[in-house]
Scaffold this motif. Structure first.
Motif, PDB file in Angstrom:
ATOM      1  N   GLY A 194      16.893   8.916   2.692  1.00  0.00           N
ATOM      2  CA  GLY A 194      15.738   8.277   2.070  1.00  0.00           C
ATOM      3  C   GLY A 194      16.055   7.037   1.274  1.00  0.00           C
ATOM      4  N   SER A 195      17.348   6.713   1.113  1.00  0.00           N
ATOM      5  CA  SER A 195      17.719   5.579   0.255  1.00  0.00           C
ATOM      6  C   SER A 195      17.375   4.232   0.871  1.00  0.00           C
ATOM      7  CB  SER A 195      19.217   5.623  -0.064  1.00  0.00           C
ATOM      8  OG  SER A 195      19.982   5.403   1.119  1.00  0.00           O
ATOM      9  N   THR A 196      17.193   4.186   2.189  1.00  0.00           N
ATOM     10  CA  THR A 196      16.913   2.897   2.833  1.00  0.00           C
ATOM     11  C   THR A 196      15.411   2.662   3.026  1.00  0.00           C
ATOM     12  OG1 THR A 196      17.261   3.933   5.008  1.00  0.00           O
ATOM     13  CG2 THR A 196      19.125   2.784   4.010  1.00  0.00           C
ATOM     14  N   ARG A 197      14.603   3.508   2.452  1.00  0.00           N
ATOM     15  CA  ARG A 197      13.157   3.255   2.502  1.00  0.00           C
ATOM     16  C   ARG A 197      12.789   2.055   1.632  1.00  0.00           C
ATOM     17  NH1 ARG A 197      10.963   9.479   1.783  1.00  0.00           N
ATOM     18  NH2 ARG A 197      11.554  10.192   3.886  1.00  0.00           N
ATOM     19  N   ILE A 198      11.797   1.306   2.075  1.00  0.00           N
ATOM     20  CA  ILE A 198      11.358   0.121   1.342  1.00  0.00           C
ATOM     21  C   ILE A 198      10.608   0.542   0.081  1.00  0.00           C
ATOM     22  CG2 ILE A 198       9.882  -1.930   1.420  1.00  0.00           C
ATOM     23  CD1 ILE A 198      10.451  -2.036   4.445  1.00  0.00           C
ATOM     24  N   LYS A 199      11.087   0.049  -1.038  1.00  0.00           N
ATOM     25  CA  LYS A 199      10.493   0.373  -2.334  1.00  0.00           C
ATOM     26  C   LYS A 199       9.563  -0.726  -2.826  1.00  0.00           C
ATOM     27  CE  LYS A 199      11.902   1.249  -7.153  1.00  0.00           C
ATOM     28  NZ  LYS A 199      13.089   1.383  -8.054  1.00  0.00           N
ATOM     29  N   LEU A 200       9.956  -1.984  -2.595  1.00  0.00           N
ATOM     30  CA  LEU A 200       9.218  -3.104  -3.177  1.00  0.00           C
ATOM     31  C   LEU A 200       9.378  -4.335  -2.305  1.00  0.00           C
ATOM     32  CD1 LEU A 200       7.720  -4.294  -5.727  1.00  0.00           C
ATOM     33  CD2 LEU A 200       9.998  -4.840  -6.626  1.00  0.00           C
ATOM     34  N   VAL A 201       8.275  -5.090  -2.132  1.00  0.00           N
ATOM     35  CA  VAL A 201       8.298  -6.365  -1.423  1.00  0.00           C
ATOM     36  C   VAL A 201       7.701  -7.426  -2.343  1.00  0.00           C
ATOM     37  CG1 VAL A 201       7.573  -7.663   0.609  1.00  0.00           C
ATOM     38  CG2 VAL A 201       8.024  -5.197   0.796  1.00  0.00           C
ATOM     39  N   GLU A 202       8.428  -8.526  -2.554  1.00  0.00           N
ATOM     40  CA  GLU A 202       7.943  -9.617  -3.396  1.00  0.00           C
ATOM     41  C   GLU A 202       8.134 -10.942  -2.669  1.00  0.00           C
ATOM     42  OE1 GLU A 202       9.089  -8.945  -7.863  1.00  0.00           O
ATOM     43  OE2 GLU A 202      10.771  -8.258  -6.624  1.00  0.00           O
ATOM     44  N   SER A 203       7.329 -11.935  -3.038  1.00  0.00           N
ATOM     45  CA  SER A 203       7.537 -13.284  -2.510  1.00  0.00           C
ATOM     46  C   SER A 203       7.523 -14.278  -3.661  1.00  0.00           C
ATOM     47  CB  SER A 203       6.468 -13.646  -1.483  1.00  0.00           C
ATOM     48  OG  SER A 203       5.199 -13.770  -2.084  1.00  0.00           O
ATOM     49  N   PHE A 204       8.268 -15.365  -3.494  1.00  0.00           N
ATOM     50  CA  PHE A 204       8.425 -16.373  -4.538  1.00  0.00           C
ATOM     51  C   PHE A 204       8.293 -17.756  -3.930  1.00  0.00           C
ATOM     52  CE2 PHE A 204      10.995 -12.672  -5.567  1.00  0.00           C
ATOM     53  CZ  PHE A 204      10.627 -12.379  -6.872  1.00  0.00           C
ATOM     54  N   TYR A 205       7.269 -18.497  -4.328  1.00  0.00           N
ATOM     55  CA  TYR A 205       7.186 -19.909  -3.960  1.00  0.00           C
ATOM     56  C   TYR A 205       7.978 -20.701  -4.979  1.00  0.00           C
ATOM     57  CZ  TYR A 205       5.627 -24.693  -3.493  1.00  0.00           C
ATOM     58  OH  TYR A 205       5.617 -26.057  -3.351  1.00  0.00           O
ATOM     59  N   ILE A 206       8.969 -21.468  -4.493  1.00  0.00           N
ATOM     60  CA  ILE A 206       9.820 -22.246  -5.377  1.00  0.00           C
ATOM     61  C   ILE A 206       9.970 -23.658  -4.834  1.00  0.00           C
ATOM     62  CG2 ILE A 206      11.118 -20.285  -6.307  1.00  0.00           C
ATOM     63  CD1 ILE A 206      13.275 -20.822  -4.249  1.00  0.00           C
ATOM     64  N   ARG A 232       1.518  -2.584   3.506  1.00  0.00           N
ATOM     65  CA  ARG A 232       1.591  -1.762   4.712  1.00  0.00           C
ATOM     66  C   ARG A 232       2.967  -1.127   4.915  1.00  0.00           C
ATOM     67  NH1 ARG A 232      -2.354  -3.134   8.878  1.00  0.00           N
ATOM     68  NH2 ARG A 232      -3.849  -4.664   8.104  1.00  0.00           N
ATOM     69  N   ILE A 233       4.046  -1.820   4.533  1.00  0.00           N
ATOM     70  CA  ILE A 233       5.373  -1.358   4.937  1.00  0.00           C
ATOM     71  C   ILE A 233       6.171  -0.667   3.838  1.00  0.00           C
ATOM     72  CG2 ILE A 233       5.532  -3.099   6.750  1.00  0.00           C
ATOM     73  CD1 ILE A 233       7.464  -4.664   4.950  1.00  0.00           C
ATOM     74  N   VAL A 234       5.643  -0.597   2.611  1.00  0.00           N
ATOM     75  CA  VAL A 234       6.331   0.168   1.567  1.00  0.00           C
ATOM     76  C   VAL A 234       6.435   1.627   2.024  1.00  0.00           C
ATOM     77  CG1 VAL A 234       6.131   1.085  -0.782  1.00  0.00           C
ATOM     78  CG2 VAL A 234       5.728  -1.342  -0.352  1.00  0.00           C
ATOM     79  N   GLY A 235       7.630   2.180   1.905  1.00  0.00           N
ATOM     80  CA  GLY A 235       7.873   3.549   2.353  1.00  0.00           C
ATOM     81  C   GLY A 235       8.503   3.643   3.727  1.00  0.00           C
ATOM     82  N   TRP A 236       8.479   2.545   4.492  1.00  0.00           N
ATOM     83  CA  TRP A 236       9.115   2.543   5.810  1.00  0.00           C
ATOM     84  C   TRP A 236      10.625   2.435   5.653  1.00  0.00           C
ATOM     85  CZ3 TRP A 236       6.523   0.742  10.774  1.00  0.00           C
ATOM     86  CH2 TRP A 236       5.143   0.956  10.724  1.00  0.00           C
ATOM     87  N   ASP A 237      11.359   2.893   6.670  1.00  0.00           N
ATOM     88  CA  ASP A 237      12.812   2.789   6.660  1.00  0.00           C
ATOM     89  C   ASP A 237      13.206   1.361   7.017  1.00  0.00           C
ATOM     90  OD1 ASP A 237      15.551   2.985   6.942  1.00  0.00           O
ATOM     91  OD2 ASP A 237      15.497   4.811   8.150  1.00  0.00           O
TER      92      ASP A 237
END
Length: 424
Positions: free
Chosen positions: A40-52, A92-97
Motif C-alpha cells: 500500500g505504500s505506493t498508492r497516490i496520496k496527494l497531487v499538486e501543481s505549481f505554476y512558476i 480521480r487518481i488519489v488512492g491508485w497505485d
C-alpha cells in the motif's frame, strides 16, 4: 596467378567499435526505497501543481510511503486550462497505485469519452512524468533502465539563438559555441505575410550562412509562420547552405502540402510539437513527409506516449528529436527517452533561451544543475533514480505563491502592416 587487386580487403575495427564491442557498460547502483516492500505504500496520496516563472507548470505526486515524483505539464499560453484539467484528474487518481503507470494513463486518456488535444494531453503528461519519477525512485533506478536500458552514453542537444525576431545570431552563435554546443536552432523568419516579397527571405539565408561560418550546424524553425507560397521559395534558397533541418515549414494539418514540399527539397523536415498522440503523428508517418518527429513530452502524453511515438517512428525510418523549450523536468524526461531510444537524434535545451527572463532559467529550481553540463554538444547519461534531477521544493512553493498573483505567460501577437493577425 592471383589477381591481388580483386582480393577482399578487411579494415580493422574502429576505435569506437573496439570501445563498445561489449555493448554499453555503465553500472548504476540499485537501492530501492525503504517503502518499496510495504504493501500500500505506493498508492497516490496527494497531487499538486505549481505554476512558476518563467512559464512552467510543475506537477508533484506523493505516495503513502513518502516518495515524491515530479512532472511537467507546461502548455505555453494555456496554463489555466491545464490547471483546471489537473484539478479534475487529481481527485480521480488519489488512492491508485502509482506503479501502475499504463493503467492510470489508459484510464485518463480513454475513460471519459472525449480524448486527446493539447490541454488534456499536457495535464496527462505532467501526471505521467511524475509517475515514472516515482517508479524509478521506488525501485532505485533511473527511468531509462525501466524503458529498456541505455543504448547510448550521452544525448546530443542544441541551444537557441536569435529570439522570436531573429537578430544578432552570429554573436549569439559564438557564445553557444563557447558554452559547448556544436548545434543551434533559430527562427527562420520574423513575422511574414501569406504572400510576401521574396526579399523578405534574404535575411534568413544570410543568417544561416553566418552561423555556419563559425563551424556550427543550425536548424531553422519556420514555426508555422511561413505559408506554402513562401515556404517552397525559402526551402529552395536554403538548400545550398544545408541547414540541419527545417522545422514546421507548414502548419500542422497540411499533410498533402507538406508531402509536396518534401518532394521538392533534400533538407530534412522536422515537425511534431503540435501533435499530441500516436494518432496525431500517424498521417505524417504514413504519408512519408517528414524525416524527424518532434514530440513535446510535456504536451504529447508524457514519457509513456513519447516512447510509443518513438518506437512507431523507427518503423518508418524517422528520427526523434524531442521539442523542449521548457523546464528541467520536461528536459530530464526527454533525455530519459533519448538514452533508451535507438532512433533518437537530438534534443532541444532551453538553457539561456530567450523565453527565460526575469532571472528564471533552466537551472533556477535545481539543486544539481551539474548533471546538465554540456560537453561537446552532449549531456551525459543521468544515473540517479527516477528522472535524475533534484529540485528545491521550498523555492518552487515560494515562487508559485508569487506567480499566482500574476497573469500567466502569453505568447506574443504578430500582426501585418494591414492590421491582420499573422502566425506567431
Amino acid at each position: 596467378m592471383t589477381d591481388v587487386s580483386r582480393e577482399a580487403v578487411y579494415q580493422p575495427p574502429s576505435e569506437l567499435a573496439e570501445k563498445y564491442k561489449g555493448g554499453i557498460q555503465r553500472h548504476t547502483a540499485v537501492t530501492p526505497h525503504p517503502s518499496a516492500s510495504v504493501p500500500g505504500s505506493t498508492r497516490i496520496k496527494l497531487v499538486e501543481s505549481f505554476y512558476i516563472r518563467p512559464r512552467w507548470l510543475f506537477v508533484r505526486i506523493e505516495t503513502e510511503g513518502g516518495v515524491v515524483g515530479w512532472g511537467e505539464g507546461t502548455l505555453e499560453g494555456h496554463t489555466e486550462a491545464v490547471q483546471g484539467s489537473l484539478k479534475d484528474i487529481s481527485r480521480r487518481i488519489v488512492g491508485w497505485d502509482a506503479m501502475n503507470i499504463e493503467d492510470i494513463y489508459t484510464y485518463l486518456y480513454r475513460h471519459r469519452f472525449y480524448r486527446g488535444g493539447e490541454v488534456l494531453m499536457s495535464a496527462i503528461s505532467g501526471i505521467d512524468i511524475a509517475l515514472w519519477d516515482i517508479k524509478g525512485k521506488v525501485l532505485g533506478v533511473p527511468v531509462w533502465q525501466l524503458l529498456g536500458g541505455a543504448v547510448r552514453e550521452r544525448c546530443e542537444v542544441y541551444g537557441w539563438i536569435g529570439g522570436d525576431r531573429p537578430s544578432d545570431v552570429l554573436e549569439q552563435a559564438k557564445v553557444r559555441k563557447a558554452q559547448g554546443f556544436t548545434k543551434v536552432k533559430m527562427n527562420a523568419t520574423e513575422s511574414i505575410g501569406w504572400l510576401d516579397s521574396p526579399h523578405a527571405l534574404d535575411e534568413t539565408v544570410k543568417r544561416l550562412a553566418e552561423v555556419k561560418s563559425i563551424g556550427l550546424d543550425a536548424g531553422l524553425d519556420f514555426h508555422g509562420r511561413v505559408h506554402k507560397a513562401m515556404a517552397k521559395q525559402l526551402a529552395q534558397q536554403l538548400e545550398p547552405h544545408r541547414p540541419l533541418f527545417i522545422e514546421e515549414p507548414l502548419l500542422p494539418g497540411h499533410v498533402n502540402e507538406l508531402k509536396d514540399l518534401y518532394n521538392k527539397t533534400t533538407i530534412p523536415i522536422a515537425l511534431g510539437e503540435r501533435l499530441f498522440t500516436r494518432l496525431d503523428v500517424r498521417p505524417y508517418f504514413e504519408a512519408g513527409c517528414i524525416d524527424i518527429i518532434q514530440p513535446d513530452i510535456a504536451h504529447a502524453g508524457g514519457i509513456s506516449e513519447t516512447k510509443k511515438i518513438a518506437i512507431m517512428a523507427e518503423a518508418y525510418d524517422i528520427g526523434v528529436a524531442p521539442h523542449c523549450p521548457l523546464g528541467p523536468l520536461a528536459f530530464a524526461a526527454s533525455l530519459q527517452v533519448g538514452f533508451s531510444t535507438p532512433n533518437f537524434v537530438i534534443c532541444e535545451m532551453s538553457w539561456k533561451m530567450h523565453y527565460n527572463v526575469g532571472g528564471f532559467d533552466l537551472f533556477t529550481y535545481m539543486t544539481n544543475p551539474d548533471v546538465f553540463a554540456v560537453k561537446n554538444g552532449h549531456i551525459d547519461l543521468l544515473t540517479a533514480p527516477g528522472l535524475g534531477i533534484e529540485l528545491n521544493e521550498d523555492l518552487i512553493r515560494k515562487e508559485a505563491a508569487e506567480a499566482a498573483k500574476l497573469e500567466p505567460w502569453q505568447n506574443p501577437i504578430f500582426r501585418g502592416p494591414d492590421g491582420s493577425v499573422r502566425e506567431w
